[in-house]
Design a protein around this motif. Structure first.
Motif, PDB file in Angstrom:
ATOM      1  N   SER A 195      -7.924 -16.108   0.080  1.00 17.76           N
ATOM      2  CA  SER A 195      -8.065 -15.128   1.171  1.00 17.76           C
ATOM      3  C   SER A 195      -6.792 -15.044   2.018  1.00 17.76           C
ATOM      4  CB  SER A 195      -9.303 -15.421   2.024  1.00 17.76           C
ATOM      5  OG  SER A 195      -9.578 -16.767   2.101  1.00 17.76           O
ATOM      6  N   ALA A 196      -5.690 -15.529   1.480  1.00 17.28           N
ATOM      7  CA  ALA A 196      -4.442 -15.459   2.226  1.00 17.28           C
ATOM      8  C   ALA A 196      -3.322 -14.932   1.333  1.00 17.28           C
ATOM      9  CB  ALA A 196      -4.079 -16.841   2.781  1.00 17.28           C
ATOM     10  N   PRO A 197      -3.212 -13.652   1.073  1.00 17.88           N
ATOM     11  CA  PRO A 197      -4.091 -12.611   1.621  1.00 17.88           C
ATOM     12  C   PRO A 197      -5.293 -12.380   0.723  1.00 17.88           C
ATOM     13  CG  PRO A 197      -2.322 -11.576   0.390  1.00 17.88           C
ATOM     14  CD  PRO A 197      -2.106 -13.065   0.273  1.00 17.88           C
ATOM     15  N   ALA A 198      -6.338 -11.831   1.327  1.00 18.50           N
ATOM     16  CA  ALA A 198      -7.514 -11.435   0.557  1.00 18.50           C
ATOM     17  C   ALA A 198      -7.233 -10.091  -0.113  1.00 18.50           C
ATOM     18  CB  ALA A 198      -8.712 -11.303   1.494  1.00 18.50           C
ATOM     19  N   ALA A 199      -8.109  -9.704  -1.027  1.00 13.82           N
ATOM     20  CA  ALA A 199      -8.017  -8.363  -1.608  1.00 13.82           C
ATOM     21  C   ALA A 199      -8.296  -7.345  -0.510  1.00 13.82           C
ATOM     22  CB  ALA A 199      -9.032  -8.222  -2.741  1.00 13.82           C
ATOM     23  N   ASP A 200      -7.650  -6.183  -0.616  1.00 15.92           N
ATOM     24  CA  ASP A 200      -8.000  -5.068   0.270  1.00 15.92           C
ATOM     25  C   ASP A 200      -9.228  -4.375  -0.308  1.00 15.92           C
ATOM     26  OD1 ASP A 200      -5.920  -5.342   2.101  1.00 15.92           O
ATOM     27  OD2 ASP A 200      -4.519  -4.357   0.722  1.00 15.92           O
ATOM     28  N   THR A 201     -10.030  -3.837   0.563  1.00 15.10           N
ATOM     29  CA  THR A 201     -11.228  -3.139   0.080  1.00 15.10           C
ATOM     30  C   THR A 201     -11.397  -1.789   0.760  1.00 15.10           C
ATOM     31  OG1 THR A 201     -12.680  -4.123   1.777  1.00 15.10           O
ATOM     32  CG2 THR A 201     -12.476  -5.315  -0.297  1.00 15.10           C
ATOM     33  N   VAL A 202     -11.970  -0.871   0.015  1.00 18.61           N
ATOM     34  CA  VAL A 202     -12.450   0.385   0.599  1.00 18.61           C
ATOM     35  C   VAL A 202     -13.863   0.578   0.069  1.00 18.61           C
ATOM     36  CG1 VAL A 202     -12.226   2.892   0.632  1.00 18.61           C
ATOM     37  CG2 VAL A 202     -10.190   1.462   0.815  1.00 18.61           C
ATOM     38  N   ARG A 203     -14.791   0.771   0.967  1.00 26.52           N
ATOM     39  CA  ARG A 203     -16.195   0.876   0.540  1.00 26.52           C
ATOM     40  C   ARG A 203     -16.859   2.104   1.135  1.00 26.52           C
ATOM     41  NH1 ARG A 203     -18.202  -4.558   2.404  1.00 26.52           N
ATOM     42  NH2 ARG A 203     -15.965  -4.969   2.456  1.00 26.52           N
ATOM     43  N   THR A 204     -17.904   2.525   0.461  1.00 28.80           N
ATOM     44  CA  THR A 204     -18.756   3.595   0.970  1.00 28.80           C
ATOM     45  C   THR A 204     -20.185   3.091   0.952  1.00 28.80           C
ATOM     46  OG1 THR A 204     -17.305   5.157  -0.127  1.00 28.80           O
ATOM     47  CG2 THR A 204     -19.386   6.009   0.686  1.00 28.80           C
ATOM     48  N   VAL A 205     -20.896   3.316   2.047  1.00 21.91           N
ATOM     49  CA  VAL A 205     -22.322   3.001   2.084  1.00 21.91           C
ATOM     50  C   VAL A 205     -23.067   4.315   2.244  1.00 21.91           C
ATOM     51  CG1 VAL A 205     -24.157   1.833   3.362  1.00 21.91           C
ATOM     52  CG2 VAL A 205     -21.939   0.705   3.043  1.00 21.91           C
ATOM     53  N   SER A 206     -24.026   4.521   1.376  1.00 23.90           N
ATOM     54  CA  SER A 206     -24.758   5.800   1.434  1.00 23.90           C
ATOM     55  C   SER A 206     -26.156   5.625   0.836  1.00 23.90           C
ATOM     56  CB  SER A 206     -23.955   6.868   0.674  1.00 23.90           C
ATOM     57  OG  SER A 206     -24.571   8.120   0.830  1.00 23.90           O
ATOM     58  N   ARG A 207     -26.823   6.743   0.512  1.00 25.69           N
ATOM     59  CA  ARG A 207     -28.167   6.738  -0.078  1.00 25.69           C
ATOM     60  C   ARG A 207     -29.089   5.821   0.736  1.00 25.69           C
ATOM     61  NH1 ARG A 207     -29.781   2.493  -2.705  1.00 25.69           N
ATOM     62  NH2 ARG A 207     -29.332   2.563  -4.919  1.00 25.69           N
TER      63      ARG A 207
END
Ligand code: FES
Ligand SMILES: [Fe+2]
Lengths: 164, 427
Positions: A84-96
């Motif tokens: 976690s140094a560095p951690a992965a970058d994330t992009v998320r969507t929450v829906s439904r």
């Protein structure tokens, strides 16, 4: 907010959506201090494996009470964990988002989460079914239980340096 | 690749025993990987299952021997069989259920039916095969299968030595000690974490008896332990442990010698971190001796043992590796518990397992990261060796092979020597 939950399902859906989106944004920005504040102390954050629902007596990917949640965030933040140094970058969507029940101050809902992580120049994609139990408090919604079931939770995964 | 880089025909250049140097190609060469699958995974005993994973007659699980998908199954008499998951007609897999119970396997394509021992039992509309079609020649491809201490191994090699000879007496002795974490109950697999890592399988093979990385890679895990437990894991500072070559590529890393034999610890006071647990178990009516035994079992024994080529016994779980490609390996961490033991004790084991292991553990992701870093690092400086010479300076003879400092790379040297032996065409 308390009144709204009793009165207007559409308004409730808008309220919980806003809450879930704020949470998703916190997790993508790794604003973990703020994220911890979304929880009730007795809250449980679980990533199960497979279809079993006896989470306490089965092996999960994570089964976090308040102490484990704080330890986990601490581990992310202190910089000694190489993953976690560095951690992965994330992009998320929450829906439904589907509200299963809203009684008194207790709301049960489900949602879908799609997340893409990026690290070492490679991207991986994950999907999870989310289940929430939220409490309506004077301080807004608080999470009593969050279960994030990965689509392939009992399959071959990779290690995660972020939360779902 | 320049012409003067060592090719796998030159085994001495790939692993230099005297200087304990491993060539970069060992992690990078796809041709070498194919050779390893043939000469190692098709030739030696490969771990496929623990008996508790398919306890009943007719129960089975899918597994892997090198690149070959296999079915491990118990027949009606309780005998264990292992066969390649491939129909003898036109190759369809006959089973895609990971674990279950059945009375036979039927191929979904044209319906050939196989018994639990892999023999061909039924062929729909057999007339077109003529009268001399011999069913006995069309059973599923079987592997030899033997078990020890509940661990099931299989091999394609009809001439392989008996399993217990391959394991050797010291491995067998330590296996028995390891299984004492059943606490008087049979050891049972409670579940598994699975994750794939972009690394060569030998990077994992090296790791189970590598104490040197522990205080560095697992610092963030140590920070979440209480002081007493942290002390238990401070085996590098205490310097009481050792690593020993157990023959045939196997090795042991004894981190906490005081926990070699759990039965010898029954007079020890209960660890403070488990006092609450002891109290809970007492309430269930267990005798004080049983309480101690169970609590000790929850903590697990004090050693990691690595078996060549694909399974290890790691404190309180099994670690299984499956090679997929030269730079891809699948890892399974199997959580163990006590079959019939107190639920609270098994719950505690599960929580301890989740704490360190798996995709979201406080330990495994850091392991996975450094393993991947090795694979990424070997893309550069191809002419540089990988050093596994640590601790060679003060090794002493052990029971079966050299024994070194707890952080020595004796286990890796053991594994690479076996690797070399198996890869040698002449042998
Ligand atoms: S492929 Fe199996 S019956 Fe034809
Ligand atoms: Fe490790």
């Amino acid at each position: 907010m308390t009144e709204m939950t009793k009165l207007d399902p559409k308004a409730l859906l808008a309220d919980v959506t806003e809450f879930l989106w704020l949470e998703a944004d916190m997790l993508d920005r790794k604003a973990y201090g703020d994220w911890l504040d979304l929880w009730l102390t007795e809250g449980l954050y679980i990533l199960p494996i497979g279809d079993g629902e006896d989470y306490e007596n089965q092996l999960n990917l994570c089964y976090d009470d308040d102490k484990m949640r704080r330890n986990r965030i601490d581990r992310f933040n202190r910089g000694f964990s190489i993953s976690s140094a560095p951690a992965a970058d994330t992009v998320r969507t929450v829906s439904r988002i589907v509200i299963d029940s809203a009684e008194g101050d207790l709301i049960k809902l489900r949602a879908a989460e799609h997340l893409i992580e990026d690290k070492f120049g490679r991207q991986r994609i994950w999907a999870a079914d989310l289940q929430y139990t939220l409490r309506v408090t004077g301080d807004g919604f608080k999470i009593e239980r969050k279960i994030a079931k990965l689509l392939n939770s009992d399959g071959m995964l990779n290690s995660f340096s972020y939360l779902f | 690749m320049s012409l003067d880089t060592p090719k796998f025909s030159d085994l001495d250049a790939l692993y230099d025993v005297e200087n304990a140097k491993v060539a970069t190609e060992m992690y990078e060469d796809p041709t070498l990987f194919q050779e390893e699958m043939e000469r190692i995974f098709k030739k030696t005993w490969v771990w496929v299952a623990h008996e508790s994973e398919f306890p009943d007659k007719g129960s089975f699980k899918l597994s892997q021997v090198g690149l070959d998908p296999v079915i491990v199954v118990r027949d009606r008499k309780g005998k264990i069989h292992c066969m390649v998951n491939r129909c003898r007609h036109r190759a369809a897999t006959v089973c895609e259920v990971k674990k279950g119970k059945t009375s036979s396997f039927q191929c979904p394509y044209h319906g050939w039916g196989y018994g639990l021992d892999g023999s061909l039992r039924a062929v729909p509309y057999p007339e077109q095969y003529g009268d001399d079609f011999d069913k006995s020649q069309h059973g599923m491809l079987k592997l030899r299968t033997e078990s020890h201490e509940g661990m099931v191994f299989a091999t394609f090699n009809e001439d392989a030595e008996p399993l217990v000879d391959f394991l050797g007496p010291e491995v067998c002795r330590y296996m028995t000690l390891f299984m004492k974490q059943g606490g008087g109950f049979p050891v049972k697999v409670l579940g598994e974490h699975q994750f794939s890592v972009p690394m060569n399988w030998k990077v994992q093979l090296e790791n189970t008896t590598d104490a040197y990385h522990f205080p560095i890679v697992h610092k963030s895990f140590m920070q979440t332990l209480d002081e007493k437990t942290e002390d238990l894991f401070a085996f590098m500072e205490k310097n009481e442990g050792w690593v020993e070559d157990l023959g045939n590529g196997h090795s042991i890393m004894m981190m906490m010698p005081e926990r070699e034999d759990l039965d010898a610890c029954l007079d020890d006071p209960i660890e403070p971190r488990f006092e609450w647990l002891a109290e809970e178990i007492r309430k269930e009516g267990y005798s004080e001796e049983q309480v101690k035994k169970i609590v000790l079992a929850v903590g697990g024994p004090g050693f990691n043992m690595n078996l060549f080529p694909n399974v290890s016994f790691s404190l309180s779980f099994f670690r299984v590796l499956t090679p997929v490609a030269v730079d891809k390996t699948e890892i399974r961490h199997m959580a163990l518990g006590m079959d019939g033991g107190p639920a609270i004790a098994n719950r505690t084991r599960l929580r301890l397992h989740e704490h360190f292991q798996g995709p979201m553990g406080f330990g495994s992701p850091d392991d996975a990261e450094v393993w991947e870093r090795v694979q990424r690092g070997t893309r550069g400086g191809e002419e540089l060796p990988i050093l596994v010479n640590r601790g060679i300076v003060d090794e002493e003879p052990g029971v079966m092979g050299p024994r070194g400092h707890v952080s020595s790379e004796t286990g890796m040297r053991a594994a690479y020597q076996m690797w070399k032996r198996m890869m040698d065409k002449e042998a």
